[in-house]
Design an enzyme around this catalytic site. Sequence first.
Site, PDB file in Angstrom:
ATOM      1  N   GLU A 150       0.830  -1.209   0.000  1.00  0.00           N
ATOM      2  CA  GLU A 150       0.000   0.000   0.000  1.00  0.00           C
ATOM      3  C   GLU A 150       0.866   1.261   0.000  1.00  0.00           C
ATOM      4  OE1 GLU A 150      -1.998  -2.984   2.918  1.00  0.00           O
ATOM      5  OE2 GLU A 150       0.021  -2.504   2.187  1.00  0.00           O
ATOM      6  N   TRP A 165      14.774 -42.941 -12.584  1.00  0.00           N
ATOM      7  CA  TRP A 165      13.685 -42.012 -12.224  1.00  0.00           C
ATOM      8  C   TRP A 165      12.374 -42.767 -12.397  1.00  0.00           C
ATOM      9  CZ3 TRP A 165      15.060 -37.663  -9.964  1.00  0.00           C
ATOM     10  CH2 TRP A 165      16.310 -37.131 -10.235  1.00  0.00           C
ATOM     11  N   ASP A 194      20.581 -40.783  -1.358  1.00  0.00           N
ATOM     12  CA  ASP A 194      20.470 -39.991  -2.590  1.00  0.00           C
ATOM     13  C   ASP A 194      21.478 -38.855  -2.694  1.00  0.00           C
ATOM     14  OD1 ASP A 194      18.363 -41.654  -3.131  1.00  0.00           O
ATOM     15  OD2 ASP A 194      16.806 -40.181  -2.645  1.00  0.00           O
ATOM     16  N   ALA A 242       6.052 -40.964   9.927  1.00  0.00           N
ATOM     17  CA  ALA A 242       6.030 -40.383  11.274  1.00  0.00           C
ATOM     18  C   ALA A 242       5.289 -39.050  11.288  1.00  0.00           C
ATOM     19  CB  ALA A 242       7.459 -40.208  11.778  1.00  0.00           C
TER      20      ALA A 242
END
Length: 359
Positions: A56, A174, A204, A296
């Site tokens: 504003e 993949w 990974d 979890a």
Amino acid sequence: MGLTVSGQRRLLRRALRLTMSSYPHPNPRVAALLLDPAGQQVASGVHQGPGSPHAEVLALDEAGDRARGGVLFTTLEPCVHVGRTPPCVERIRDSGVATIVVGALDPDSRVAGRSRGILEAAGIEVVGPLVTEEVEAIDPGYYHHRRTGLPLFTLKAAATLDGWTAAADGTSQWISGSSARRDGHRLRAASDAVMVGAGTLRADDPRLTVRAPGYGGPQPRPVVVAGRSELPPVRKLWERSPLLVTPRPQQAFAIEDQVVAPGEGGLVDLEEAARALGERGILDVLVEGGARLAGALWRRGLIDQGVFYLAAAVAGGEGRPVMKGAFATLTEARRVIIEDVQRVGEDIRVAWRRRKEDA
């Protein structure tokens, strides 16, 4: 000027589109437009982040004297409290605008509708809120955080049609196609943090960065949730100064930002960790792995929504699941709301969220 309600909504939606290039968290996405008394747009503003001018104020500064007698459109009601910047209501009150049109009320308890009385007492007409659901949809993490104190957790997973995220030997690259992977990077770009467990870190060695063509926004903060086992000393993520969530202080790593949240069985207390993330101004968390962490978080009611990519592939046997943990009986399953299903390349993208009664 005589704008209809539909015309006012149209201008608010124009302002909302401006917010899509901003990354202001932990502050909300806000944009403003200003029309002069003749109905011509003369200014706009988009809030860019903590300490920078609010939308504003930017619009009023650009408009100058042309604001007097005009209409200010703002996607979120103006603030009334002193933070790093002065209250916006004071600047609006002194600007001479005749009307302010508001997209949505601010869920922050310091604001929460209080601006209307202040502005009306100054003789300014207040219209709205007019597009509440649309404003919340472009910044759901902000609304969730202000209501609960917790980040909005989104679970991302890629799986075969029969539900496996990896083969039994751990191979997963993949499962989904290139289009789905590009879409996953857009999810990262919309997140303040990307969270993985220690198992994913070991297996990974990810960077958890946004790698999308033309992307120039901030990189999400990597968050690693440690378990009982020692963490590997060399990983790509260590170069990115991750936030480490751990059940005990990790002295062997030069990672200064640690959330120590000891829980049962030598594991992390995930509820305490979630509160700590919220206190750090992290509003959106994308959970990318692994199955033990996802399970979890789900069992503790911390997963709010998800995006699953179902690959055009069938494993035909047992591999690794999206979530690890016991599924003893069907009554343990929780119904969710499927919000969107679409084809992404050869794969299917399913977006879902928890039902409010389970939230």
